[in-house]
Design an enzyme around this catalytic site. Structure first.
Site, PDB file in Angstrom:
ATOM      1  N   LYS A 101       5.033  -3.846   2.234  1.00  0.00           N
ATOM      2  CA  LYS A 101       5.582  -4.697   1.447  1.00  0.00           C
ATOM      3  C   LYS A 101       5.265  -6.052   1.674  1.00  0.00           C
ATOM      4  O   LYS A 101       5.517  -6.792   2.526  1.00  0.00           O
ATOM      5  CB  LYS A 101       7.134  -4.494   1.433  1.00  0.00           C
ATOM      6  CG  LYS A 101       8.040  -5.070   0.359  1.00  0.00           C
ATOM      7  CD  LYS A 101       9.466  -4.853   0.577  1.00  0.00           C
ATOM      8  CE  LYS A 101      10.353  -5.465  -0.621  1.00  0.00           C
ATOM      9  NZ  LYS A 101      11.613  -5.253  -0.210  1.00  0.00           N
ATOM     10  N   GLU A 159       1.133  -1.693  10.365  1.00  0.00           N
ATOM     11  CA  GLU A 159       2.349  -1.246   9.832  1.00  0.00           C
ATOM     12  C   GLU A 159       2.354   0.307   9.756  1.00  0.00           C
ATOM     13  O   GLU A 159       3.273   0.879  10.188  1.00  0.00           O
ATOM     14  CB  GLU A 159       2.743  -1.903   8.676  1.00  0.00           C
ATOM     15  CG  GLU A 159       2.950  -3.483   8.889  1.00  0.00           C
ATOM     16  CD  GLU A 159       4.437  -3.782   9.450  1.00  0.00           C
ATOM     17  OE1 GLU A 159       5.174  -2.762   9.794  1.00  0.00           O
ATOM     18  OE2 GLU A 159       4.644  -4.992   9.767  1.00  0.00           O
ATOM     19  N   LYS A 173       3.712  -1.870  -1.895  1.00  0.00           N
ATOM     20  CA  LYS A 173       4.540  -2.699  -2.878  1.00  0.00           C
ATOM     21  C   LYS A 173       3.796  -4.115  -2.734  1.00  0.00           C
ATOM     22  O   LYS A 173       3.970  -4.781  -1.966  1.00  0.00           O
ATOM     23  CB  LYS A 173       5.988  -2.434  -2.410  1.00  0.00           C
ATOM     24  CG  LYS A 173       6.726  -3.042  -3.646  1.00  0.00           C
ATOM     25  CD  LYS A 173       8.262  -3.054  -3.380  1.00  0.00           C
ATOM     26  CE  LYS A 173       9.189  -3.758  -4.305  1.00  0.00           C
ATOM     27  NZ  LYS A 173      10.666  -3.567  -4.203  1.00  0.00           N
ATOM     28  N   SER A 228       8.506  -4.677 -10.889  1.00  0.00           N
ATOM     29  CA  SER A 228       9.301  -5.416 -12.152  1.00  0.00           C
ATOM     30  C   SER A 228       8.533  -6.527 -12.526  1.00  0.00           C
ATOM     31  O   SER A 228       8.194  -6.604 -14.035  1.00  0.00           O
ATOM     32  CB  SER A 228      10.642  -6.141 -11.745  1.00  0.00           C
ATOM     33  OG  SER A 228      10.390  -7.020 -10.681  1.00  0.00           O
ATOM     34  N   TYR A 277       8.980   1.681 -13.732  1.00  0.00           N
ATOM     35  CA  TYR A 277       9.864   1.525 -14.899  1.00  0.00           C
ATOM     36  C   TYR A 277       9.662   2.135 -16.070  1.00  0.00           C
ATOM     37  O   TYR A 277      10.233   2.486 -17.009  1.00  0.00           O
ATOM     38  CB  TYR A 277      10.239   0.327 -15.144  1.00  0.00           C
ATOM     39  CG  TYR A 277      10.939  -0.683 -13.611  1.00  0.00           C
ATOM     40  CD1 TYR A 277      12.260  -0.233 -13.341  1.00  0.00           C
ATOM     41  CD2 TYR A 277       9.942  -1.394 -13.131  1.00  0.00           C
ATOM     42  CE1 TYR A 277      12.713  -1.024 -12.207  1.00  0.00           C
ATOM     43  CE2 TYR A 277      10.269  -1.925 -11.842  1.00  0.00           C
ATOM     44  CZ  TYR A 277      11.682  -1.782 -11.369  1.00  0.00           C
ATOM     45  OH  TYR A 277      12.149  -2.142 -10.039  1.00  0.00           O
TER      46      TYR A 277
END
Length: 388
Positions: free
Chosen positions: A250, A296, A311, A337, A376
């Site tokens: 992220k 990670e 992300k 978004s 979305y």
């Protein structure tokens, strides 16, 4: 004395020699034996040069010459089952449009949420992730509301599973929706984000979500060691079948703005007495870094993650591919978004065909290696795919 051909001497390719023989043989055949046809030779634009065909053994365009051939050779297939639909919920009855995300709303958890998920399922999307808009009066510096068994997230998860038992429900595990300071972890007065203390509450939050019926716990906080701690907490409470989708890579991205607007979860201004970092660079990854994601991923896999997430998605396709090549675990990617809002704005201005641009962006994410995509556009894209 034998004669050696000069390098400048014309050489006739074997293929052209063969073609010449074939044409000579064909000329002797009876043209009346050919089956009748109504097809006419295609016309070419006036002024087209008349040239002999290039001597090419391989012409890749032959495998793109028709829609049937293109469909047969398509390497990456996009289906609604690839999508996870992120939904925002609030503790009210009416759906509240999100200004920075046209077409998206904070859904009333009792009715709007159920109606939207029913629409998604009808389009073939049967996976959702729930993001609660916590009322300001319930936020505290230590975010205890995150593990309230009667909290908005927990009630929403329970209602979804009661209404749609086969729906795959993902959750978000982080403190920022519940934290007065707007960070994923607890903030010390000197501005340091506290790691181990935060993980303690993340475990309580994860267990409360599992009790509510969550299928997949998704820690998005980027604290060190949280995957292993959450796995241990879930197992100790008997939730061995609840999976973990870790936000593994992220990044501290500029693309999160509309999401923070939707949940009112952006970092708050600090003061001399209590410093609050303006961004999340202390725990989210530097967008300039590549190798760090491999570290990670190795840690999350060793600690028990079932799915590894990247992300954002669109600007980090190389990271998706890196994780895909380094693990046998499924990879998810979040079309965030900011990516959604940019596509919406460009389409509204007439700069892009929305359907074509969205499907292209989603196929690129899957082509890079994502097995699942949080988007979305999940419902719209699923409907567009069905119409193809």
């Amino acid at each position: 004395m034998s004669r050696v051909a000069s390098p400048c001497s014309p050489r006739i390719p074997i293929r052209l020699k063969f073609n010449t023989l074939v044409r000579a043989s064909s000329a002797k055949s009876d043209a009346s034996l050919a089956p009748p046809t109504t097809r006419k030779p295609a016309k070419v634009p006036e002024g087209t040069p008349v040239i002999p065909p290039q001597d090419l053994a391989s012409r890749p365009r032959r495998n793109r010459r028709s829609s049937t051939v293109r469909d047969a050779f398509r390497e990456t297939i996009l289906t609604p089952s690839n999508f996870i639909y992120p939904i925002f919920v609030h503790d009210g009855d009416d759906d509240i449009p999100i200004g920075s995300m046209p077409g998206q709303s904070r859904l009333g958890w009792k009715t709007g949420m159920i109606n939207k998920v029913r629409e998604a399922r009808a389009a073939g999307v049967n996976q959702v992730v729930v993001f609660p808009k916590t009322p300001d009066n319930l936020k505290t510096p230590t975010a205890e509301e995150c593990y309230n068994p009667n909290g908005l997230a927990q009630r929403s998860i329970s209602l979804l599973k009661d209404t749609f038992p086969d729906l795959e429900v993902y959750t978000d595990v982080a403190l920022d929706p519940y934290n007065t300071m707007g960070h994923d972890g607890m903030v010390r007065s000197d501005g340091v984000i506290m790691n181990d203390e935060t993980v303690y509450y993340l475990c309580k939050q994860a267990v409360s979500q599992a009790r509510a019926g969550a299928d997949v716990i998704s820690p998005s906080d980027m604290m060190d060691g949280r995957v292993g701690a959450i796995r241990e907490a879930l197992d100790s409470e008997g939730f061995t079948n609840v999976a973990i989708m870790s936000y593994t890579a992220k990044y501290n991205s500029a693309y999160y703005g509309p999401f923070r607007d939707a949940l009112a979860s952006a970092p708050r201004p600090g003061n001399e007495d209590w410093k609050i970092p303006l961004d999340k660079a202390e725990y989210q990854m530097d967008p300039a870094n590549f190798r760090e994601c491999l570290r990670e991923a190795a840690l999350d896999e060793a600690e028990g993650a079932d799915i590894l997430m990247v992300k954002p998605a669109g600007a980090y396709l190389d990271i998706i591919r890196a994780l895909k090549d380094s693990t046998t675990l499924p990879i998810s990617a979040y079309q965030v978004s900011g990516e959604y809002s940019m596509l919406k704005a460009a389409a509204a201005a007439g700069y892009l065909n929305e359907e074509e641009a969205v499907l292209e962006s989603l196929i690129s994410i899957k082509r890079a290696g994502a097995d699942l995509t949080l988007t979305y556009y999940a419902v719209d894209a699923a409907k567009w795919i069905q119409e193809l």
